[in-house]
Motif scaffolding. Structure first.
Motif, mmCIF file in Angstrom:
data_model
loop_
_atom_site.group_PDB
_atom_site.id
_atom_site.type_symbol
_atom_site.label_atom_id
_atom_site.label_comp_id
_atom_site.label_asym_id
_atom_site.label_seq_id
_atom_site.Cartn_x
_atom_site.Cartn_y
_atom_site.Cartn_z
ATOM 1 N N ILE A 85 0.813 -1.248 -0.187
ATOM 2 C CA ILE A 85 0.259 0.063 0.158
ATOM 3 C C ILE A 85 0.486 1.159 -0.126
ATOM 4 C CG2 ILE A 85 -2.131 -0.703 1.190
ATOM 5 C CD1 ILE A 85 -1.028 -0.268 3.667
ATOM 6 N N GLY A 86 0.152 2.568 -0.730
ATOM 7 C CA GLY A 86 1.130 3.765 -0.503
ATOM 8 C C GLY A 86 0.870 4.899 -0.297
ATOM 9 N N GLY A 87 0.843 5.783 0.168
ATOM 10 C CA GLY A 87 -0.224 6.723 0.145
ATOM 11 C C GLY A 87 0.106 7.394 -0.933
ATOM 12 N N LYS A 88 -1.589 8.423 -1.157
ATOM 13 C CA LYS A 88 -1.424 9.599 -2.270
ATOM 14 C C LYS A 88 -0.944 10.337 -1.981
ATOM 15 C CE LYS A 88 -5.478 6.508 -4.316
ATOM 16 N NZ LYS A 88 -7.003 7.150 -4.698
ATOM 17 N N ASP A 89 -0.862 10.925 -0.982
ATOM 18 C CA ASP A 89 -0.633 12.152 -0.350
ATOM 19 C C ASP A 89 0.502 11.743 0.202
ATOM 20 O OD1 ASP A 89 -2.296 12.058 1.641
ATOM 21 O OD2 ASP A 89 -3.775 13.105 0.599
ATOM 22 N N ALA A 90 1.167 13.047 1.368
ATOM 23 C CA ALA A 90 1.463 13.478 2.742
ATOM 24 C C ALA A 90 1.143 13.207 3.561
ATOM 25 C CB ALA A 90 1.808 15.280 2.924
ATOM 26 N N GLN A 91 -0.410 12.875 3.387
ATOM 27 C CA GLN A 91 -1.331 12.965 5.364
ATOM 28 C C GLN A 91 -1.847 11.619 5.121
ATOM 29 O OE1 GLN A 91 -2.417 15.864 2.923
ATOM 30 N NE2 GLN A 91 -1.241 17.244 4.281
ATOM 31 N N GLN A 92 -1.981 10.884 3.610
ATOM 32 C CA GLN A 92 -1.637 9.527 3.802
ATOM 33 C C GLN A 92 -0.347 8.590 3.982
ATOM 34 O OE1 GLN A 92 -4.115 7.749 0.336
ATOM 35 N NE2 GLN A 92 -5.257 7.595 1.276
ATOM 36 N N ASN A 93 0.465 9.475 3.317
ATOM 37 C CA ASN A 93 1.807 8.473 4.078
ATOM 38 C C ASN A 93 2.384 8.618 5.338
ATOM 39 O OD1 ASN A 93 3.091 8.709 1.254
ATOM 40 N ND2 ASN A 93 4.177 10.427 1.442
ATOM 41 N N ASP A 94 1.866 9.614 6.252
ATOM 42 C CA ASP A 94 2.254 9.377 7.915
ATOM 43 C C ASP A 94 0.800 8.468 7.947
ATOM 44 O OD1 ASP A 94 3.717 11.632 8.078
ATOM 45 O OD2 ASP A 94 2.215 12.565 8.757
ATOM 46 N N LEU A 95 -0.663 8.477 7.505
ATOM 47 C CA LEU A 95 -1.172 7.163 7.893
ATOM 48 C C LEU A 95 -0.859 5.989 7.349
ATOM 49 C CD1 LEU A 95 -3.823 6.147 9.117
ATOM 50 C CD2 LEU A 95 -4.618 6.587 6.693
ATOM 51 N N VAL A 96 0.109 5.510 6.662
ATOM 52 C CA VAL A 96 0.358 4.356 6.384
ATOM 53 C C VAL A 96 1.294 3.290 7.261
ATOM 54 C CG1 VAL A 96 -0.206 4.386 3.911
ATOM 55 C CG2 VAL A 96 2.370 5.153 4.003
ATOM 56 N N PHE A 97 2.281 4.768 7.503
ATOM 57 C CA PHE A 97 3.363 4.317 8.327
ATOM 58 C C PHE A 97 2.870 3.902 10.152
ATOM 59 C CE2 PHE A 97 6.188 5.952 11.434
ATOM 60 C CZ PHE A 97 7.419 4.743 11.746
ATOM 61 N N ALA A 98 2.169 5.074 10.349
ATOM 62 C CA ALA A 98 1.193 5.117 11.250
ATOM 63 C C ALA A 98 0.794 3.839 11.924
ATOM 64 C CB ALA A 98 1.466 6.647 11.763
ATOM 65 N N ARG A 99 -0.156 3.638 10.619
ATOM 66 C CA ARG A 99 -1.180 2.560 11.325
ATOM 67 C C ARG A 99 -0.961 1.480 10.730
ATOM 68 N NH1 ARG A 99 -7.431 4.987 9.911
ATOM 69 N NH2 ARG A 99 -6.382 6.453 11.737
ATOM 70 N N TYR A 100 -0.446 1.437 9.725
ATOM 71 C CA TYR A 100 -0.961 0.256 8.600
ATOM 72 C C TYR A 100 0.792 -0.996 8.984
ATOM 73 C CZ TYR A 100 -5.179 1.687 7.861
ATOM 74 O OH TYR A 100 -6.937 1.869 7.351
ATOM 75 N N MET A 101 1.697 0.334 8.922
ATOM 76 C CA MET A 101 2.942 -0.548 8.681
ATOM 77 C C MET A 101 3.264 -1.622 10.363
ATOM 78 S SD MET A 101 7.177 0.795 8.240
ATOM 79 C CE MET A 101 8.322 -0.427 8.054
ATOM 80 N N ASP A 102 3.385 -2.758 10.730
ATOM 81 C CA ASP A 102 4.533 -3.577 11.319
ATOM 82 C C ASP A 102 5.789 -4.058 11.174
ATOM 83 O OD1 ASP A 102 1.484 -3.262 12.420
ATOM 84 O OD2 ASP A 102 0.492 -5.091 10.512
ATOM 85 N N GLU A 103 6.096 -4.729 12.246
ATOM 86 C CA GLU A 103 7.404 -4.737 12.118
ATOM 87 C C GLU A 103 7.345 -6.287 11.448
ATOM 88 O OE1 GLU A 103 9.567 -3.852 14.052
ATOM 89 O OE2 GLU A 103 8.940 -2.125 15.703
ATOM 90 N N GLY A 104 7.833 -6.622 10.520
ATOM 91 C CA GLY A 104 8.130 -7.320 9.556
ATOM 92 C C GLY A 104 7.807 -7.284 7.800
ATOM 93 N N ASP A 105 7.144 -5.858 7.871
ATOM 94 C CA ASP A 105 7.051 -5.262 7.011
ATOM 95 C C ASP A 105 8.143 -4.558 6.454
ATOM 96 O OD1 ASP A 105 4.838 -6.082 7.462
ATOM 97 O OD2 ASP A 105 3.809 -3.972 8.329
ATOM 98 N N LEU A 106 8.526 -3.803 4.891
ATOM 99 C CA LEU A 106 9.434 -2.551 4.345
ATOM 100 C C LEU A 106 8.677 -1.591 3.782
ATOM 101 C CD1 LEU A 106 11.423 -5.652 2.677
ATOM 102 C CD2 LEU A 106 12.389 -4.003 4.983
ATOM 103 N N PHE A 107 9.256 -0.776 4.542
ATOM 104 C CA PHE A 107 9.032 1.063 3.316
ATOM 105 C C PHE A 107 9.617 0.871 2.579
ATOM 106 C CE2 PHE A 107 10.050 5.044 3.981
ATOM 107 C CZ PHE A 107 9.276 6.137 4.283
ATOM 108 N N PHE A 108 9.175 1.142 1.813
ATOM 109 C CA PHE A 108 9.870 1.855 0.154
ATOM 110 C C PHE A 108 9.670 3.474 -0.120
ATOM 111 C CE2 PHE A 108 9.631 -3.020 0.164
ATOM 112 C CZ PHE A 108 10.560 -3.448 -1.191
#
Length: 259
Positions: A85-108
């Motif tokens: 999943i990827g953010g469509k704007d700056a707010q969604q970028n913060d959201l995908v990291f804060a709410r949906y990124m878990d240990e074991g995931d990778l951030f690109f």
């Protein structure tokens, strides 16, 4: 049965009168039967046309599909069926990291200012092919596409390496502080594929590197002399048999060329 006779006429004249009356009534009855038959034909024709219209309307009316939670973001399933999943704007970028990124995931993220944060679920266990797909997705949904670049470097890090806090500094919305070594995907080519998948079928975007098979598939690349997504949405929607609004939600910003 009573019969009225005219006394000033002969029996033959009276008989002729009633014969003519009967003949006239037979002709009227025949005409009425013809009219009834024609009316029945018209009614049957009208019923058939109404049935066709109803069937056409049923075909055109689609049952409203309940969207998945991740469809509000840029998203795709890797060749190994891992969700990205990827953010469509700056707010969604913060959201995908804060709410949906878990240990074991990778951030690109593409190594350029302005771009989608792409989270590959269970990315630490993903194959090299899947990671390359996520990197290409991040590259394609970055300002590199808007600039018409052919390629861009992309990096990947784990959750423990990312922070929204910086010592003695301010981190704006959609930006992150990265520590430690990064996994690099140098000169990642920009490119996407558009098509349909699922039941009911929906329009989706996947990276060009994806091994997923899509219906009505076509490739998109960034092109300075290409068309904005607003211009492309209608003709592409016609080819795919979807509403243009569906494509406006998933196409990358910037000028595109259909390959």
């Amino acid at each position: 049965m009573k019969i009225r006779l005219c006394i000033d006429k002969t029996v033959h004249d009276n008989a002729a009168y009633y014969y003519d009356q009967a003949k006239e009534m037979r002709e009227k009855a025949k005409g009425l039967e013809t009219a009834i038959a024609e009316t029945k034909k018209e009614m049957e024709k009208a019923q058939k046309e109404e049935k066709k219209k109803t069937e056409k309307l049923k075909e055109s009316v689609k049952v409203k599909r309940e969207k998945e939670w991740y469809e509000k973001f840029h998203w795709f399933n890797t060749s190994g069926n891992r969700l990205a999943i990827g953010g469509k704007d700056a707010q969604q970028n913060d959201l995908v990291f804060a709410r949906y990124m878990d240990e074991g995931d990778l951030f690109f993220h593409a190594d350029i200012q302005g771009g989608s944060v792409v989270i590959l679920k269970d990315g630490t266990n993903a194959s090299e092919q899947e990671k390359k797909e996520a990197a290409q997705f991040a590259a394609s949904f970055s300002n590199a596409w808007k600039n018409g670049n052919a390629s861009v470097d992309v990096y990947a890090v784990q959750k423990s390496q990312i922070s929204k806090h910086a010592t003695g500094g301010y981190i704006p919305t959609g930006a992150f502080a990265i520590t430690g070594s990064r996994e690099w995907f140098r000169k990642t080519t920009l490119g996407l594929r558009l098509g349909k998948t699922g039941k009911p079928e929906i329009a989706v975007i996947v990276p060009q590197l994806s091994e997923k098979k899509l219906g009505n598939m076509m490739s998109l690349v960034p092109m300075v002399g290409g068309k904005e997504k607003g211009e492309l949405a209608k003709p592409l929607a016609k080819k795919l048999g979807v509403h243009p609004d569906e494509l406006l939600q998933i196409l990358p910003s910037g000028k595109n060329k259909v390959v």
